[in-house]
Design a protein around this motif. Structure first.
Motif, short mmCIF file in Angstrom:
data_model
loop_
_atom_site.label_atom_id
_atom_site.label_comp_id
_atom_site.label_asym_id
_atom_site.label_seq_id
_atom_site.Cartn_x
_atom_site.Cartn_y
_atom_site.Cartn_z
N GLN A 309 0.84 -1.19 0.00
CA GLN A 309 0.00 0.00 0.00
C GLN A 309 0.88 1.25 0.00
OE1 GLN A 309 -3.33 -0.14 -0.23
NE2 GLN A 309 -3.21 -2.40 -0.26
N PRO A 310 0.53 2.29 -0.78
CA PRO A 310 1.32 3.53 -0.78
C PRO A 310 1.36 4.13 0.63
CG PRO A 310 -0.25 3.50 -2.60
CD PRO A 310 -0.62 2.35 -1.71
N ALA A 311 2.54 4.66 1.00
CA ALA A 311 2.69 5.25 2.33
C ALA A 311 3.77 6.33 2.29
CB ALA A 311 3.04 4.17 3.36
N ASP A 312 3.35 7.59 2.13
CA ASP A 312 4.28 8.73 2.19
C ASP A 312 5.48 8.55 1.24
OD1 ASP A 312 2.69 9.88 4.16
OD2 ASP A 312 3.76 8.82 5.76
N VAL A 315 6.11 2.39 0.60
CA VAL A 315 5.00 1.45 0.65
C VAL A 315 4.91 0.85 2.05
CG1 VAL A 315 5.02 0.82 -1.80
CG2 VAL A 315 6.46 -0.43 -0.19
N SER A 316 3.75 0.34 2.35
CA SER A 316 3.52 -0.35 3.62
C SER A 316 3.04 -1.75 3.32
CB SER A 316 2.49 0.40 4.47
OG SER A 316 2.19 -0.32 5.64
N ILE A 317 3.71 -2.75 3.91
CA ILE A 317 3.34 -4.15 3.72
C ILE A 317 3.15 -4.79 5.09
CG2 ILE A 317 4.00 -6.37 2.73
CD1 ILE A 317 5.77 -4.90 0.76
N ASP A 318 1.95 -5.23 5.36
CA ASP A 318 1.62 -5.85 6.65
C ASP A 318 1.97 -4.92 7.81
OD1 ASP A 318 0.82 -8.15 5.27
OD2 ASP A 318 2.86 -8.98 5.31
N GLY A 319 1.72 -3.62 7.59
CA GLY A 319 1.96 -2.66 8.66
C GLY A 319 3.39 -2.18 8.77
N HIS A 331 13.13 -6.60 3.47
CA HIS A 331 11.86 -7.12 4.01
C HIS A 331 11.46 -8.41 3.30
CE1 HIS A 331 7.91 -6.99 5.90
NE2 HIS A 331 7.36 -7.21 4.70
N ILE A 332 11.60 -8.44 1.98
CA ILE A 332 11.26 -9.66 1.23
C ILE A 332 12.13 -10.82 1.68
CG2 ILE A 332 11.26 -10.72 -1.07
CD1 ILE A 332 10.59 -7.96 -2.21
#
Length: 583
Positions: A309-312, A315-319, A331-332
């Motif tokens: 999800q777009p975040a500033d 992106v944001s993935i699972d918070g 992270h991956i």
């Protein structure tokens, strides 16, 4: 041709040879004393038939020889030179037939007069009279313009161009840009020329960054050469240049050194990377597709598209907020190393060894792609390469990027452009794509995402108005279907080993040998409606090919897209909002 045409097609240069077999497709002519024939000369003769109209046979000289008649031994040459042995020099030329009119395929009669074709006779011999739309390509060996049939370039009856030759000597890119200039400025596209686009990938130096600057070395003879081709000598009037951001530069300043104005930085945001499923283009080597971890690549790409999800800007993935490509990679890898989340990301049927192979390659991409996939630059700032919203000529500079990054940019850009043309549902306006080092992006062996896109362009691009002008040192190493689908094949200076490959079977033996000696600016062009490749020389570029040649560019091309949208914007400022502190 009619009898009237042969009353004065040109000067008589010889007669059809009677000591060598003459066939409808090839014959020899003895050159008359005081005359000469050189390779690539165009000649014409006529065969009288009983109870039928005469047959006109035209062709191109593909070999020339000279010998002493009257000599028996090699040493006789010295006696002949001393005048003690009578003999005479006789030249003969091999002629390969290009046109028979009417189409009665009979051999020319030995002793028939052979003329050097000039004017309309030359145009008919080379089928120029049948070309409704002619693109000037350069001058023939006789100093007269040589043309390309536009129907085999713009998709009407064929499309795509393949240019082969030694790097730095064959002038492949120079010919590609001249061909584009001729297409845009000759009027052959009519009203469609205004909206036609070109996408050029610059892979070597910064030579292609000055197409909109006039060449200061342009002289009167060169201007006259352009005028003879029906072209005005000048720079490309509408050019937009894109370059990658500099390494470690948080402002996204374009990484160029010689051109300081009118350059925009291109990059992809983390959100675009995830949403558009661009991960496969990180693994764009042809060898990668033979590895088992390609299934992991597509599984991870699907997971990112579903959950990121777009975040500033990031992106944001699972918070978890991720603000850079390095953060995303880490992270991956963490999720793949976790026994509880591995199957969600990579699938349940994938072994640990395959996952680790994927992770190693992904970690290795951080250094190469960190400056291209960003989470720290404003998303609303112009940063995408989109030819429909750009200038007539879009230059994408890749020369400062490592190999993996170059593949990523080429693959993603071609994918987005081809998909955009598919969605438009029409072939107009045309999009010409100039790509050097085609053997690197579409090698004969293996498969990769880039190769699949290029194959799609080669096989379906004609119907969608996407025309590939590909250049490579070795056509033998390029995917066969791409070369086969190229209606126009161009050869410059060749390496001896490469010249012997079957991919150059369209060149007569003499032209294969000449390709080993061709000087810069000399090209052999094969097109479907002319049986013999034509040798030509194209004029010196009227646009700057390096910064030392660059004159003053038009003012409208000196401003970047960012500056065009906001005249007070500073290129590379990061695109801050009005509320940001300006210092």
């Amino acid at each position: 041709m009619t009898d009237a045409d042969l009353d004065s097609p040109g000067e008589a240069v010889g007669r059809v040879l009677g000591t060598a077999d003459a066939t409808p497709l090839q014959f020899w002519t003895a050159v008359a004393p005081g005359s000469y024939l050189q390779l690539d000369d165009v000649v014409v003769t006529r065969r009288e038939l009983p109870d039928r109209e005469p047959v006109t046979i035209a062709g191109v000289v593909t070999q020339v020889r000279a010998r002493h008649e009257g000599a028996q031994f090699d040493s006789d040459v010295f006696a002949i030179a001393d005048g003690t042995l009578p003999a005479q020099v006789q030249e003969a030329a091999e002629v390969t037939t290009t046109r028979v009119d009417p189409e009665l395929y009979v051999p020319p009669t030995p002793g028939a007069v052979v003329f050097r074709a000039e004017g309309d006779a030359r145009a008919r011999a080379l089928h120029f009279d049948r070309m409704e739309r002619r693109i000037p390509m350069g001058m023939g060996r006789d100093g007269v313009p040589v043309y390309l049939n536009a129907d085999f370039l713009d998709g009407s009856r064929g499309a795509h161009v393949s240019i082969s030759g030694i790097s730095g000597v064959a002038t492949k890119t120079s010919f590609a840009t001249f061909l584009l200039y001729s297409v845009f400025r000759s009027g052959v596209l009519g009203g469609d020329a205004v909206n036609a686009k070109a996408l050029i990938f610059n892979v070597k130096g910064e030579d292609l960054l000055f197409l909109d600057h006039p060449n200061t070395r342009l002289d009167d003879p060169t201007r006259a050469a352009y005028a003879k081709l029906g072209l005005s000598a000048g720079a490309f009037p509408d050019v937009r240049v894109y370059a990658p951001p500099r390494v470690g530069d948080s402002a996204g300043t374009p990484d160029v050194s010689s051109r300081l104005t009118g350059v925009d930085a291109f990059y992809w945001t983390l959100s675009e990377f995830c949403t558009d499923r661009l991960l496969p283009y990180v693994f764009a080597d042809a060898d990668d597709e033979r590895q088992q971890y390609t299934m992991v690549v597509h599984s991870v790409a699907a997971h990112l598209a579903r959950y990121a999800q777009p975040a500033d800007g990031g992106v944001s993935i699972d918070g978890v907020r991720l603000g850079s490509y390095g953060d995303l990679v880490d992270h991956i890898v963490d999720q793949l190393n976790d026994d509880e989340t591995r199957s969600d990301w990579a699938g349940s049927a994938v072994g640990l060894g395959t996952v680790n192979a994927f992770a190693r390659r992904l970690i290795g991409s951080k250094k190469d792609l960190a400056r291209l996939i960003r989470g720290d630059l404003a998303t609303r700032r112009p940063h995408s390469i989109n030819t429909s919203e750009s200038a007539q000529v879009t230059v994408v500079d890749l020369h400062n990027l490592p190999d993996r990054a170059q593949r990523f940019v080429v693959g993603v850009t071609l994918k987005s452009e081809f998909e955009r043309k598919e969605k438009s549902g029409t072939a107009k306006p045309l999009l010409f794509v100039v790509l050097d080092e085609l053997n690197k992006y579409a090698p004969r062996e293996g498969s990769s995402p880039i190769k699949e896109v290029l194959l799609d362009i080669a096989e379906r691009g004609r119907s969608l108005g996407v025309i590939l002008i590909g250049a490579q040192q070795t056509a033998s190493e390029v995917e066969r279907r791409i070369v086969t689908n190229s209606a126009i094949r161009v050869v410059g200076r060749l390496d001896p080993a490469e010249a012997s490959r079957p991919e150059y079977g369209f060149l007569p033996p003499a032209q294969r040998q000449r390709a080993l000696l061709a000087k810069p600016g000399t090209m052999f062009v094969n097109q479907p409606d002319i049986p013999v490749p034509l040798c030509l020389e194209f004029p010196f570029p009227a646009w700057a090919t390096r910064v030392s040649e660059a004159g003053r560019a038009p003012s409208e091309t000196l401003r970047s897209i960012t500056q065009s949208a906001d005249p007070f914007a500073v290129v590379g400022s990061g695109g801050g909002t009005d509320d940001d502190i300006p210092f």
